[in-house]
Write an enzyme that holds these catalytic residues in place. Structure first.
Site, mmCIF file in Angstrom:
data_model
loop_
_atom_site.group_PDB
_atom_site.id
_atom_site.type_symbol
_atom_site.label_atom_id
_atom_site.label_comp_id
_atom_site.label_asym_id
_atom_site.label_seq_id
_atom_site.Cartn_x
_atom_site.Cartn_y
_atom_site.Cartn_z
ATOM 1 N N ARG A 11 -15.865 11.233 7.312
ATOM 2 C CA ARG A 11 -14.593 11.861 7.708
ATOM 3 C C ARG A 11 -14.307 13.058 6.813
ATOM 4 O O ARG A 11 -13.866 14.105 7.256
ATOM 5 C CB ARG A 11 -13.441 10.845 7.604
ATOM 6 C CG ARG A 11 -13.397 9.862 8.756
ATOM 7 C CD ARG A 11 -12.478 8.706 8.439
ATOM 8 N NE ARG A 11 -11.099 9.123 8.243
ATOM 9 C CZ ARG A 11 -10.180 8.404 7.596
ATOM 10 N NH1 ARG A 11 -10.495 7.225 7.075
ATOM 11 N NH2 ARG A 11 -8.961 8.838 7.476
ATOM 12 N N HIS A 28 0.866 -1.184 0.000
ATOM 13 C CA HIS A 28 0.000 0.000 0.000
ATOM 14 C C HIS A 28 0.898 1.229 0.000
ATOM 15 O O HIS A 28 1.863 1.292 0.754
ATOM 16 C CB HIS A 28 -0.899 0.027 1.243
ATOM 17 C CG HIS A 28 -1.716 1.281 1.339
ATOM 18 N ND1 HIS A 28 -2.921 1.427 0.700
ATOM 19 C CD2 HIS A 28 -1.473 2.458 1.959
ATOM 20 C CE1 HIS A 28 -3.396 2.638 0.936
ATOM 21 N NE2 HIS A 28 -2.537 3.286 1.699
ATOM 22 N N LYS A 86 -8.902 -2.872 5.194
ATOM 23 C CA LYS A 86 -9.063 -3.321 3.808
ATOM 24 C C LYS A 86 -8.006 -4.362 3.459
ATOM 25 O O LYS A 86 -8.263 -5.323 2.743
ATOM 26 C CB LYS A 86 -9.014 -2.123 2.849
ATOM 27 C CG LYS A 86 -10.323 -1.334 2.891
ATOM 28 C CD LYS A 86 -10.300 -0.091 2.035
ATOM 29 C CE LYS A 86 -9.613 1.038 2.720
ATOM 30 N NZ LYS A 86 -9.768 2.350 2.162
ATOM 31 N N ASP A 124 -16.154 1.169 5.957
ATOM 32 C CA ASP A 124 -15.169 2.198 5.574
ATOM 33 C C ASP A 124 -15.772 3.218 4.617
ATOM 34 O O ASP A 124 -15.435 4.401 4.670
ATOM 35 C CB ASP A 124 -13.931 1.539 4.942
ATOM 36 C CG ASP A 124 -12.855 2.585 4.620
ATOM 37 O OD1 ASP A 124 -12.438 3.284 5.558
ATOM 38 O OD2 ASP A 124 -12.459 2.706 3.450
ATOM 39 N N SER A 131 -8.862 2.448 8.486
ATOM 40 C CA SER A 131 -9.340 2.446 7.107
ATOM 41 C C SER A 131 -8.415 1.621 6.201
ATOM 42 O O SER A 131 -8.871 0.763 5.431
ATOM 43 C CB SER A 131 -9.422 3.895 6.624
ATOM 44 O OG SER A 131 -9.674 3.959 5.257
#
Ligand code: URA
Length: 451
Positions: free
Chosen positions: A174, A88, A193, A167, A189
């Site tokens: 948010r 990520h 995932k 999410d 978050s």
């Protein structure tokens, strides 16, 4: 609904967090379930998000939030024999690392169900880049993902409706309540995932610098530590690299042009900084997932898969599995090819000339990205259409001696011409100095290892 489990009401729960208290596992469970089922009012969710933003969460609360978010939807369950890995990135200008990384890892025997996102504002999304290739389908069912992993080993797809539904609700609220930049909320978050992807190992590329969300190393390190802790606590072997994000990664920024550069990397001809990130992130994942005895050895394994074209073959197969015709995939992956035979080329290419002699000290990636965004490469609202053919090729290297009048950037655009202020903003992005002011820096600044 006003009660969590008939013991404490949501207003009481919000007050507890607002006053700096710790939420129990049951309370976090009730909160996330209420978010998912929409039983809690948006105003109450917003208030809780702000209380979390203000008071933070302990490591234990953050883990519980992450677990509950992950369990709010489907959690992938793969064969026990597979080593399932992913990366990520917090996002940066010109970041096309996922495109060569996923197939290189698959060529090393890993399974890579990469779930990526779309770009918003100046950021480019991996899915948008891949959609520059006609036919490429980012939406694949779980069954299709499983089959592609079985047959090829990697896919790059969008998030399904069933993955971490809590999410989607939390992220939108948010955004609406200015609570996006909260460490526990970002951690929950991102890691929920990744947990739902059923990973064995994860590497995070947390960027810092002028063209990144985090401007300095300290704040990037803080986020990386929170993500690494939550990932490992969730049972995913997780590590992070902190990488410099001042100049764009590689020489291309945009969508189609970044696909071209990723393909060059897969053909063993990528720019040095892109290669460094692909080798380091890939080598690191191979090391922490047990595929390689050391990081250095892992990097060499990835390098070999780029040089012997096995990663390129995996990429070609992935394109076909995700909807690209055999002919187009073959042609894009051929040695000497005209990439724009298969991807749309912008109507105009405009080269800008250096206005002085000097050494290139800096190219402000954010300034370049903002101009491209206005030219159509990015979107302002989720779902907006973008122009994949808009992009920039940087024609000089950092530290290069440039003479006045030399072309330094080529802009691909469909508007008839660039506005004067766009010329001005681009010229300002190129920072000159003297050669003794230039110092070469590696992209990778620091590692945070699994605990
Ligand atoms: N990416 C995510 O998925 N969530 C965040 O909160 C930030 C970045």
């Amino acid at each position: 609904m006003s009660n969590t489990n008939n013991t404490i009401t949501f207003p009481e729960l919000i007050r507890l967090k607002r006053d700096g208290g710790q939420l129990t596992e049951e309370e976090i469970h009730a909160f996330v379930q209420g978010v998912k089922s929409r039983a809690i009012k948006d105003s109450q969710i917003g208030a809780m998000l702000m209380a979390i933003w203000l008071k933070g969460m302990s490591e234990k609360e953050t883990l519980q939030l992450t677990k509950e978010m992950m369990k709010s939807g489907e959690v992938f369950d793969w064969s026990d024999e597979w080593v399932v890995v992913d990366k990520h990135s917090t996002g940066g200008v010109g970041d096309k690392v996922s495109l060569p990384l996923a197939p290189a890892l698959a060529a090393c025997g890993c399974k890579v169900p990469m779930i990526s996102g779309r770009g918003l504002a100046h950021t480019g999304g991996t899915l948008d880049k891949l959609e520059s290739i006609p036919g490429f389908k980012v939406n694949q069912s779980v069954q299709q993902v499983k089959q592609i992993l079985l047959d090829i080993g990697c896919c790059i797809v969008g998030q399904t409706e069933t993955l971490v539904p809590a999410d989607r609700v939390l992220y939108a609220l948010r955004d609406a309540t200015s609570t996006v930049d909260s460490l526990p909320l970002i951690t929950g978050s991102i890691i929920s995932k990744k947990g739902a992807e059923g990973l064995n190992a994860l590497v995070l590329d947390v960027k810092f610098g002028r063209a990144a969300l985090y401007k300095d190393l300290d704040s990037a390190r803080h986020l990386a530590q929170s993500l690494v802790t939550a990932g490992n606590n969730l049972g995913i072997t997780t590590g992070a690299i902190l990488s410099r994000m001042n100049a764009p990664i590689g020489r291309c920024v945009g969508n189609a042009v970044e696909v071209c550069e990723a393909l060059e990397c897969l053909k063993g001809r990528g720019p040095d900084d892109l290669n460094e990130l692909v080798l380091t992130l890939g080598g690191y994942l191979l090391w922490i997932s047990g595929h390689s005895p050391t990081l250095e050895n892992g990097k060499n394994m990835i390098l070999q898969k780029l040089m012997n074209r096995e990663a390129l073959k995996k990429f070609q197969a992935m394109l076909v599995a995700q909807g690209v015709t055999e002919d187009a995939a073959h042609s894009l992956c051929a040695d000497d090819t005209d990439y724009f035979k298969h991807m749309k080329r912008a109507a105009h290419q405009t080269e800008l000339k250096a206005q002085h002699d000097g050494t290139v000290l800096e190219i402000d990636g954010m300034a370049v990205a903002k101009v491209l965004h206005k030219l159509g490469a990015g979107r302002n609202e989720p779902g907006e259409k973008i122009d994949h053919s808009v992009g920039a090729e940087i024609l000089v290297d950092m530290g290069q001696q440039v003479t006045k009048g030399q072309s330094w950037i080529r802009i691909h655009h469909n508007s008839p011409e660039l506005y004067i202020h766009q010329h001005f903003d681009l010229q300002k992005a190129l920072v000159f100095g003297s050669s003794d002011e230039f110092k070469t820096e590696s992209r990778v600044a620091e590692f945070i290892h699994p605990r």
